[in-house]
Scaffold this motif. Sequence first.
Motif, PDB file in Angstrom:
ATOM      1  N   MET A 232      53.908  47.935  26.082  1.00  0.00           N
ATOM      2  CA  MET A 232      53.825  46.492  26.338  1.00  0.00           C
ATOM      3  C   MET A 232      53.105  46.213  27.656  1.00  0.00           C
ATOM      4  O   MET A 232      52.274  45.323  27.766  1.00  0.00           O
ATOM      5  N   PHE A 233      53.471  47.014  28.701  1.00  0.00           N
ATOM      6  CA  PHE A 233      52.832  46.811  29.995  1.00  0.00           C
ATOM      7  C   PHE A 233      51.348  47.165  29.932  1.00  0.00           C
ATOM      8  O   PHE A 233      50.524  46.564  30.599  1.00  0.00           O
ATOM      9  N   GLY A 234      51.009  48.165  29.089  1.00  0.00           N
ATOM     10  CA  GLY A 234      49.610  48.531  28.933  1.00  0.00           C
ATOM     11  C   GLY A 234      48.819  47.396  28.309  1.00  0.00           C
ATOM     12  O   GLY A 234      47.687  47.110  28.729  1.00  0.00           O
ATOM     13  N   PHE A 235      49.407  46.728  27.320  1.00  0.00           N
ATOM     14  CA  PHE A 235      48.743  45.586  26.690  1.00  0.00           C
ATOM     15  C   PHE A 235      48.543  44.463  27.690  1.00  0.00           C
ATOM     16  O   PHE A 235      47.488  43.839  27.746  1.00  0.00           O
ATOM     17  N   LYS A 236      49.583  44.202  28.503  1.00  0.00           N
ATOM     18  CA  LYS A 236      49.502  43.146  29.511  1.00  0.00           C
ATOM     19  C   LYS A 236      48.397  43.449  30.520  1.00  0.00           C
ATOM     20  O   LYS A 236      47.607  42.567  30.887  1.00  0.00           O
ATOM     21  N   THR A 237      48.325  44.695  30.947  1.00  0.00           N
ATOM     22  CA  THR A 237      47.295  45.082  31.917  1.00  0.00           C
ATOM     23  C   THR A 237      45.904  44.933  31.325  1.00  0.00           C
ATOM     24  O   THR A 237      44.988  44.432  31.987  1.00  0.00           O
TER      25      THR A 237
ATOM     26  N   ARG B 125      45.006  42.906  28.944  1.00  0.00           N
ATOM     27  CA  ARG B 125      44.718  41.478  28.805  1.00  0.00           C
ATOM     28  C   ARG B 125      44.271  40.893  30.148  1.00  0.00           C
ATOM     29  O   ARG B 125      43.290  40.146  30.205  1.00  0.00           O
ATOM     30  N   ILE B 126      44.992  41.223  31.205  1.00  0.00           N
ATOM     31  CA  ILE B 126      44.632  40.702  32.527  1.00  0.00           C
ATOM     32  C   ILE B 126      43.254  41.197  32.936  1.00  0.00           C
ATOM     33  O   ILE B 126      42.428  40.424  33.450  1.00  0.00           O
ATOM     34  N   ASN B 127      42.982  42.460  32.720  1.00  0.00           N
ATOM     35  CA  ASN B 127      41.662  43.006  33.077  1.00  0.00           C
ATOM     36  C   ASN B 127      40.556  42.325  32.280  1.00  0.00           C
ATOM     37  O   ASN B 127      39.458  42.082  32.805  1.00  0.00           O
ATOM     38  N   ARG B 128      40.837  42.023  31.029  1.00  0.00           N
ATOM     39  CA  ARG B 128      39.852  41.333  30.198  1.00  0.00           C
ATOM     40  C   ARG B 128      39.606  39.918  30.727  1.00  0.00           C
ATOM     41  O   ARG B 128      38.461  39.463  30.818  1.00  0.00           O
ATOM     42  N   LEU B 129      40.673  39.230  31.103  1.00  0.00           N
ATOM     43  CA  LEU B 129      40.532  37.877  31.656  1.00  0.00           C
ATOM     44  C   LEU B 129      39.782  37.905  32.981  1.00  0.00           C
ATOM     45  O   LEU B 129      38.934  37.043  33.252  1.00  0.00           O
ATOM     46  N   ARG B 130      40.079  38.892  33.804  1.00  0.00           N
ATOM     47  CA  ARG B 130      39.419  38.986  35.113  1.00  0.00           C
ATOM     48  C   ARG B 130      37.919  39.249  34.976  1.00  0.00           C
ATOM     49  O   ARG B 130      37.132  38.851  35.839  1.00  0.00           O
ATOM     50  N   SER B 131      37.542  39.903  33.913  1.00  0.00           N
ATOM     51  CA  SER B 131      36.130  40.262  33.733  1.00  0.00           C
ATOM     52  C   SER B 131      35.310  39.175  33.050  1.00  0.00           C
ATOM     53  O   SER B 131      34.082  39.286  32.950  1.00  0.00           O
ATOM     54  N   GLN B 132      35.975  38.102  32.583  1.00  0.00           N
ATOM     55  CA  GLN B 132      35.235  37.035  31.908  1.00  0.00           C
ATOM     56  C   GLN B 132      34.353  36.272  32.899  1.00  0.00           C
ATOM     57  O   GLN B 132      34.741  36.086  34.058  1.00  0.00           O
ATOM     58  N   PRO B 133      33.191  35.818  32.450  1.00  0.00           N
ATOM     59  CA  PRO B 133      32.325  35.018  33.332  1.00  0.00           C
ATOM     60  C   PRO B 133      33.043  33.754  33.793  1.00  0.00           C
ATOM     61  O   PRO B 133      33.805  33.145  33.024  1.00  0.00           O
ATOM     62  N   PHE B 134      32.817  33.367  35.027  1.00  0.00           N
ATOM     63  CA  PHE B 134      33.413  32.160  35.570  1.00  0.00           C
ATOM     64  C   PHE B 134      32.455  31.011  35.308  1.00  0.00           C
ATOM     65  O   PHE B 134      31.313  31.028  35.763  1.00  0.00           O
ATOM     66  N   PRO B 135      32.877  29.985  34.563  1.00  0.00           N
ATOM     67  CA  PRO B 135      31.956  28.905  34.183  1.00  0.00           C
ATOM     68  C   PRO B 135      31.344  28.212  35.398  1.00  0.00           C
ATOM     69  O   PRO B 135      32.026  27.968  36.400  1.00  0.00           O
ATOM     70  N   SER B 136      30.070  27.879  35.294  1.00  0.00           N
ATOM     71  CA  SER B 136      29.395  27.182  36.393  1.00  0.00           C
ATOM     72  C   SER B 136      30.024  25.820  36.661  1.00  0.00           C
ATOM     73  O   SER B 136      30.066  25.352  37.798  1.00  0.00           O
TER      74      SER B 136
END
Length: 258
Positions: free
Chosen positions: A1-6, A8-19
């Motif tokens: 479960m913690f691996g999935f959470k990590t 997910r967070i890493n995926r969110l952190r790597s998303q482009p930040f909208p202009s």
Amino acid sequence: MFGFKTRRINRLRSQPFPSSWVSILLQNVAYYEQLSSAEQQELQRTINVFVAEKNFEGCGGLEMTDEIRVTIAAYACILLLHIEHHNYYPRLQSILVYPHAYMVPEAQQIVGSLVLGGDSMRSGESWGDGVVVIAWDHVRHRPTEHGSSGNVVLHEFAHQLDQEKGMATGAPVLPKTSMYQAWARILGREYQALSDAAAADRPTLLDKYGATNPAEFFAVATESFFEQPIQLKELHAELYEELKLYYGQDPAKSSSAT
């Protein structure tokens, strides 16, 4: 479960930040421009996670927008920027946002069983069970009193940091156990000084609401640390240094450089 959470967070952190979100930061969050390029990028990554993980809900007829989400998230995440132990406010689930200050019913015991009811206006609250409440007009058009500058988001999310261990006491989880002694000594002395000044109705840099209790003092001191850093450093040098050690930031230096 913690691996999935990590993951997910890493995926969110790597998303482009909208202009469009950058434009919101430049318009609404003055501190953003004081950050280094690396800090701005880290803040963007943290905001990506915060906006995706937390539920934002408009109340009192307020329609939720990206401007509201990103502005509130930015101030909340500024506090986390260099806190090593942070986990994106793990106890927090929802941010309720009202268009204006809102009325809260209160009861006050006077003598024995005699209780008087009443209402009070609030611009924000932090609950220990996973909720922060914010008045949007106090974020976009912050009222000032006696020349002070308040920031309701910084204030309420300082409470969230304080509440990570349970009840808010004015002492959040510090990076090192050895820091607690100095923290208690310096913040305790500054809290007492503010309480004395408030009782004598003397002018203060720190909002006198901080004299309510140690938890409110920490939240008020956090506001001043980020909003009035040069003045805080000049008038309350040891308090400034304690907050600098905790937050890992030096906003007085950043403000002087801009």
